[in-house]
Every structure is written in structure tokens, then in C-alpha cells.
Design a protein around this motif. Structure first.
Motif, short mmCIF file in Angstrom:
data_model
loop_
_atom_site.label_atom_id
_atom_site.label_comp_id
_atom_site.label_asym_id
_atom_site.label_seq_id
_atom_site.Cartn_x
_atom_site.Cartn_y
_atom_site.Cartn_z
N THR A 153 0.85 -1.19 0.00
CA THR A 153 0.00 0.00 0.00
C THR A 153 0.89 1.24 0.00
OG1 THR A 153 -1.67 -1.18 1.27
CG2 THR A 153 -1.85 1.20 1.23
N MET A 154 0.49 2.24 -0.76
CA MET A 154 1.23 3.50 -0.82
C MET A 154 1.24 4.16 0.56
SD MET A 154 2.92 5.56 -2.80
CE MET A 154 2.46 5.11 -4.45
N PRO A 155 2.43 4.50 1.09
CA PRO A 155 2.50 5.16 2.40
C PRO A 155 1.81 6.52 2.40
CG PRO A 155 4.66 4.39 1.70
CD PRO A 155 3.74 4.23 0.54
N MET A 156 1.42 6.95 3.58
CA MET A 156 0.81 8.26 3.82
C MET A 156 -0.54 8.43 3.13
SD MET A 156 2.91 9.39 5.83
CE MET A 156 4.61 9.42 6.31
N THR A 157 -1.25 7.34 2.90
CA THR A 157 -2.60 7.42 2.35
C THR A 157 -3.59 7.03 3.44
OG1 THR A 157 -2.57 5.12 1.60
CG2 THR A 157 -1.80 6.80 0.03
N ASP A 158 -4.86 7.31 3.21
CA ASP A 158 -5.89 6.94 4.17
C ASP A 158 -5.94 5.42 4.37
OD1 ASP A 158 -6.61 9.58 4.60
OD2 ASP A 158 -8.22 9.52 3.10
N GLU A 159 -5.77 4.67 3.28
CA GLU A 159 -5.80 3.20 3.36
C GLU A 159 -4.64 2.70 4.24
OE1 GLU A 159 -5.80 -0.76 0.50
OE2 GLU A 159 -5.37 1.20 -0.39
N TYR A 160 -3.46 3.29 4.08
CA TYR A 160 -2.28 2.91 4.86
C TYR A 160 -2.53 3.19 6.35
CZ TYR A 160 2.75 2.55 5.85
OH TYR A 160 3.99 2.18 6.33
N GLN A 161 -3.07 4.35 6.65
CA GLN A 161 -3.36 4.72 8.04
C GLN A 161 -4.39 3.79 8.66
OE1 GLN A 161 -1.68 6.96 9.86
NE2 GLN A 161 -0.39 7.22 8.05
N GLN A 162 -5.39 3.37 7.87
CA GLN A 162 -6.41 2.46 8.37
C GLN A 162 -5.82 1.10 8.71
OE1 GLN A 162 -9.47 3.28 9.20
NE2 GLN A 162 -9.77 1.22 9.95
N ILE A 163 -4.90 0.62 7.87
CA ILE A 163 -4.25 -0.67 8.14
C ILE A 163 -3.42 -0.57 9.42
CG2 ILE A 163 -2.56 -2.35 7.30
CD1 ILE A 163 -3.44 -1.52 4.44
N LEU A 164 -2.70 0.54 9.60
CA LEU A 164 -1.92 0.73 10.83
C LEU A 164 -2.81 0.74 12.06
CD1 LEU A 164 0.75 3.44 9.87
CD2 LEU A 164 1.11 1.00 10.33
N LYS A 165 -3.94 1.41 11.97
CA LYS A 165 -4.87 1.45 13.10
C LYS A 165 -5.39 0.06 13.42
CE LYS A 165 -6.57 6.15 12.56
NZ LYS A 165 -7.73 6.98 12.24
N GLU A 166 -5.69 -0.73 12.40
CA GLU A 166 -6.19 -2.08 12.63
C GLU A 166 -5.11 -2.97 13.25
OE1 GLU A 166 -8.25 -5.79 10.24
OE2 GLU A 166 -8.07 -3.85 9.24
N TRP A 167 -3.87 -2.83 12.76
CA TRP A 167 -2.78 -3.66 13.24
C TRP A 167 -2.43 -3.32 14.70
CZ3 TRP A 167 2.10 -4.70 9.84
CH2 TRP A 167 2.85 -5.71 10.41
N PHE A 168 -2.39 -2.02 15.01
CA PHE A 168 -2.00 -1.57 16.34
C PHE A 168 -3.19 -1.05 17.12
CE2 PHE A 168 1.84 -1.04 13.70
CZ PHE A 168 2.69 -1.87 14.41
N CYS A 169 -4.32 -1.71 17.01
CA CYS A 169 -5.54 -1.24 17.66
C CYS A 169 -5.40 -1.20 19.19
CB CYS A 169 -6.73 -2.09 17.26
SG CYS A 169 -6.60 -3.80 17.77
N HIS A 170 -4.55 -2.05 19.75
CA HIS A 170 -4.37 -2.07 21.21
C HIS A 170 -3.45 -0.96 21.69
CE1 HIS A 170 -1.06 -4.37 19.54
NE2 HIS A 170 -0.38 -4.08 20.62
N VAL A 171 -2.78 -0.25 20.78
CA VAL A 171 -1.88 0.84 21.15
C VAL A 171 -2.56 2.16 20.79
CG1 VAL A 171 0.39 1.87 20.78
CG2 VAL A 171 0.11 -0.62 20.68
N ASN A 172 -2.62 3.08 21.72
CA ASN A 172 -3.29 4.35 21.47
C ASN A 172 -2.31 5.31 20.80
OD1 ASN A 172 -5.03 6.46 21.43
ND2 ASN A 172 -5.10 6.76 23.62
N LEU A 173 -2.22 5.24 19.46
CA LEU A 173 -1.30 6.09 18.71
C LEU A 173 -1.95 7.37 18.22
CD1 LEU A 173 0.42 3.38 16.49
CD2 LEU A 173 1.33 4.43 18.54
N TYR A 174 -3.26 7.39 18.18
CA TYR A 174 -3.95 8.52 17.56
C TYR A 174 -4.77 9.25 18.58
CZ TYR A 174 -2.54 5.90 13.51
OH TYR A 174 -1.78 5.24 12.59
#
Length: 55
Positions: free
Chosen positions: A34-55
Motif C-alpha cells: 500500500t502506498m504510504p501516507m494514504t488513508d488506506e495505509y493509516q487504516q491498516i496501521l490502526k487495525e494492526w495496532f488497535c491495542h496501542v493508542n497512537l492517535y
């Protein structure tokens, strides 16, 4: 203090661990394609690290 020994046999698959491992492997593949810095990329990161409060 008395400690009890716990034996974990990794040759016997645990269905819950297997399914979570499979899901994370698929997310890693998707993230790598997935192209970095896109909405899709951010969504995947949120799903992967859902237990970590990054946002």
C-alpha cells in the motif's frame, strides 16, 4: 514460594493463535503493498495496532 512448571507444546496448534497470526500476516502483506501516507495505509496501521493508542 512454590512455582509450578507449565509446559507449552508448540507442535499442537491453537486455533485462536493461528487465526490471529494469519490475520496479522495478511495485514503485513497489505501494508507492504500500500502506498504510504494514504488513508488506506493509516487504516491498516490502526487495525494492526488497535491495542496501542497512537492517535
Amino acid at each position: 514460594m512454590i512455582c509450578e512448571e507449565e509446559i507449552v507444546d508448540l507442535s499442537i496448534p491453537d486455533s485462536k493463535s493461528f487465526e490471529e497470526g494469519k490475520r496479522l500476516a495478511q495485514l503485513a502483506f497489505k501494508l507492504n503493498h500500500t502506498m504510504p501516507m494514504t488513508d488506506e495505509y493509516q487504516q491498516i496501521l490502526k487495525e494492526w495496532f488497535c491495542h496501542v493508542n497512537l492517535y
